[in-house]
Scaffold this active site. Sequence first.
Site, mmCIF file in Angstrom:
data_model
loop_
_atom_site.group_PDB
_atom_site.id
_atom_site.type_symbol
_atom_site.label_atom_id
_atom_site.label_comp_id
_atom_site.label_asym_id
_atom_site.label_seq_id
_atom_site.Cartn_x
_atom_site.Cartn_y
_atom_site.Cartn_z
ATOM 1 N N SER A 159 0.526 7.173 14.897
ATOM 2 C CA SER A 159 -1.007 7.106 14.378
ATOM 3 C C SER A 159 -1.136 6.715 12.864
ATOM 4 O O SER A 159 -2.056 5.746 12.347
ATOM 5 C CB SER A 159 -1.449 8.936 14.066
ATOM 6 O OG SER A 159 -2.716 8.483 13.724
ATOM 7 N N ASP B 217 0.902 -0.996 0.089
ATOM 8 C CA ASP B 217 0.199 0.046 -0.042
ATOM 9 C C ASP B 217 0.673 1.172 0.072
ATOM 10 O O ASP B 217 2.076 0.994 0.208
ATOM 11 C CB ASP B 217 -0.794 -0.157 1.343
ATOM 12 C CG ASP B 217 -1.917 1.183 1.143
ATOM 13 O OD1 ASP B 217 -2.232 1.784 0.099
ATOM 14 O OD2 ASP B 217 -2.725 1.216 2.316
ATOM 15 N N LYS B 218 0.083 2.436 -0.259
ATOM 16 C CA LYS B 218 0.711 3.618 -0.154
ATOM 17 C C LYS B 218 0.101 4.494 0.790
ATOM 18 O O LYS B 218 -1.066 4.647 0.997
ATOM 19 C CB LYS B 218 1.016 4.105 -1.696
ATOM 20 C CG LYS B 218 1.480 5.692 -1.688
ATOM 21 C CD LYS B 218 0.617 6.805 -1.429
ATOM 22 C CE LYS B 218 -0.534 6.972 -2.537
ATOM 23 N NZ LYS B 218 -1.332 8.170 -2.324
ATOM 24 N N HIS B 219 1.029 5.548 1.364
ATOM 25 C CA HIS B 219 0.072 6.424 2.372
ATOM 26 C C HIS B 219 0.828 7.769 2.182
ATOM 27 O O HIS B 219 1.923 7.952 1.840
ATOM 28 C CB HIS B 219 0.557 6.325 3.775
ATOM 29 C CG HIS B 219 -0.108 7.251 4.561
ATOM 30 N ND1 HIS B 219 -1.368 7.278 5.244
ATOM 31 C CD2 HIS B 219 0.454 8.415 5.108
ATOM 32 C CE1 HIS B 219 -1.542 8.661 5.692
ATOM 33 N NE2 HIS B 219 -0.464 9.272 5.707
ATOM 34 N N SER B 220 0.132 8.818 1.513
ATOM 35 C CA SER B 220 0.521 10.244 1.367
ATOM 36 C C SER B 220 0.248 11.126 2.720
ATOM 37 O O SER B 220 -0.704 10.910 3.382
ATOM 38 C CB SER B 220 -0.117 10.785 0.135
ATOM 39 O OG SER B 220 -0.083 12.232 0.068
ATOM 40 N N THR C 143 -9.142 11.188 -0.307
ATOM 41 C CA THR C 143 -9.395 10.116 -1.137
ATOM 42 C C THR C 143 -10.915 9.551 -1.127
ATOM 43 O O THR C 143 -11.485 9.623 -2.255
ATOM 44 C CB THR C 143 -8.466 9.107 -1.118
ATOM 45 O OG1 THR C 143 -7.171 9.572 -1.433
ATOM 46 C CG2 THR C 143 -8.774 7.778 -2.309
ATOM 47 N N LYS D 145 -2.485 2.307 11.719
ATOM 48 C CA LYS D 145 -3.593 1.597 10.749
ATOM 49 C C LYS D 145 -3.129 0.984 9.689
ATOM 50 O O LYS D 145 -3.562 -0.040 9.247
ATOM 51 C CB LYS D 145 -4.225 2.878 10.270
ATOM 52 C CG LYS D 145 -5.127 3.550 11.392
ATOM 53 C CD LYS D 145 -6.177 4.755 10.958
ATOM 54 C CE LYS D 145 -5.137 5.852 10.762
ATOM 55 N NZ LYS D 145 -4.689 6.702 11.888
ATOM 56 N N LYS D 146 -1.899 1.322 9.241
ATOM 57 C CA LYS D 146 -1.219 0.450 7.995
ATOM 58 C C LYS D 146 -1.056 -0.839 8.691
ATOM 59 O O LYS D 146 -1.087 -1.938 7.806
ATOM 60 C CB LYS D 146 0.087 1.100 7.718
ATOM 61 C CG LYS D 146 -0.462 2.494 6.854
ATOM 62 C CD LYS D 146 -1.430 2.283 5.647
ATOM 63 C CE LYS D 146 -1.744 3.521 4.936
ATOM 64 N NZ LYS D 146 -2.847 3.385 3.907
ATOM 65 N N ARG E 184 -5.862 14.840 20.567
ATOM 66 C CA ARG E 184 -4.884 15.868 20.074
ATOM 67 C C ARG E 184 -5.254 16.908 19.223
ATOM 68 O O ARG E 184 -4.579 17.667 19.161
ATOM 69 C CB ARG E 184 -3.846 14.882 19.082
ATOM 70 C CG ARG E 184 -3.007 13.851 19.862
ATOM 71 C CD ARG E 184 -2.289 12.767 18.844
ATOM 72 N NE ARG E 184 -1.522 13.577 17.890
ATOM 73 C CZ ARG E 184 -1.520 12.999 16.672
ATOM 74 N NH1 ARG E 184 -1.831 11.917 16.379
ATOM 75 N NH2 ARG E 184 -0.812 13.867 15.768
#
Length: 438
Positions: free
Chosen positions: A185, A82-85, A122, A189-190, A170
């Site tokens: 954080s 997967d990818k996270h931005s 997204t 989740k990933k 937060r």
Amino acid sequence: MAPLPQETIRHKRDGGELAPAAIAAFVEGLSTGRIGEGQIGAFAMAVFLKGMTRAETVALTLALRDSGDVLDWSGLDRPVVDKHSTGGIGDNVSLMLAPLVAACGGAVPMISGRGLGHTGGTLDKLEAIPGYDVSPDPGVLTRLVSTVGCAIVAPTGRLAPADGRLYAVRDVTATVESVPLIVSSILSKKLAAGLGALVLDVKTGSGAFMAREADARALAASLVEVANGAGLRTSALLTRMDEALASAAGNALEVANAVRFLSGAHRDARLERVTLALAGQMLVSAGLAQAPAQAERMAREALVSGRALERFSAMVAGLGGPADFVERADAYLPAAPLVRDVPAPRSGTVVAVDARALGLAVVALGGGRTRPQDGIDPAVGLDRLAEIGREVTRGEPIARVHAARETQAEAALASVAAAYRIAEGTVARADPVVDRIG
């Protein structure tokens, strides 16, 4: 016996290093409700002020992951990646990237989010597609990832639920910017998504949360170190967000842009560069290619051949969208009633763009949120955005505003015009991919 929450807070407040057992006990208290918001806020502020070591951040990430479900993809015959931005303006990369990697043999269960501040989300973009279900039954998600190779969906309430409680506190205690809390954080989740590999897209520039390159680089390094320390093979690209990545910013407009990208009707050069670079990094991380150059060639072939478009179409249909969406996207996507050109205030070259101002203009049009509970208008936004380096003449359009009301359109026209700096001469175009980390 686990330490009392106040003792954990006191130890971190005084600059001490927390043991993994103390962190795990504190997170368990978050999950059960035994720890109140006052103690959560005190803990977050102590971490904000005193920081965390790499070992502490790994322990916090794993404890947050283990506060809920962890997805299991062991039955798949594809590598899971997967990818996270970290977020940006006109950043619709995920819409093309997931089907691209799927078309090359990867499995991409992409757990995505909604818009935050001046950046787009997204899930908000995909919900502009009629019928698209961002929260499908687990069986639907498993079937799509197994057959199509990708699904872009929302996190369930059972993925790292303790992080949701910590993040909410937060957000109202001025501790969002803490790097250890950001890292834990994102990664909790990933990790809960059951990935085999992860690639991060960390943005820098006027439209990024980490505008200074040094800050973005430090965040990327911390994410990569902690993720690998937690057992998730991770690397990062540092990319520029000093102008909109796509030539469109706004939910339906970015979906339309993605369909044109996948079909070959139009591809923004900077967007193509970043998308293929991320696809290449994901394919290497997943073991589907030996080197980034080879992997990018694989991704380009999947794009040019139309196989990525086919995967995107199957994903949309599999999640409740129209079966002929890619053929008739303009007919299905909502359109704003008012479309206005933004004239260039002078002749010259676009030398700089305040990308954050463009994102805020989209939010003001109704395309983003100022509060989590706000609704959004998927039709509004900006397109035909002039890129840095383009020569323009006075009065020539440098963007288009899509608005629901005349007052919003007029305000956006002024905001977008002010976001552009036009001067005499030329300007060198910088590579949007700054560096690879990890």
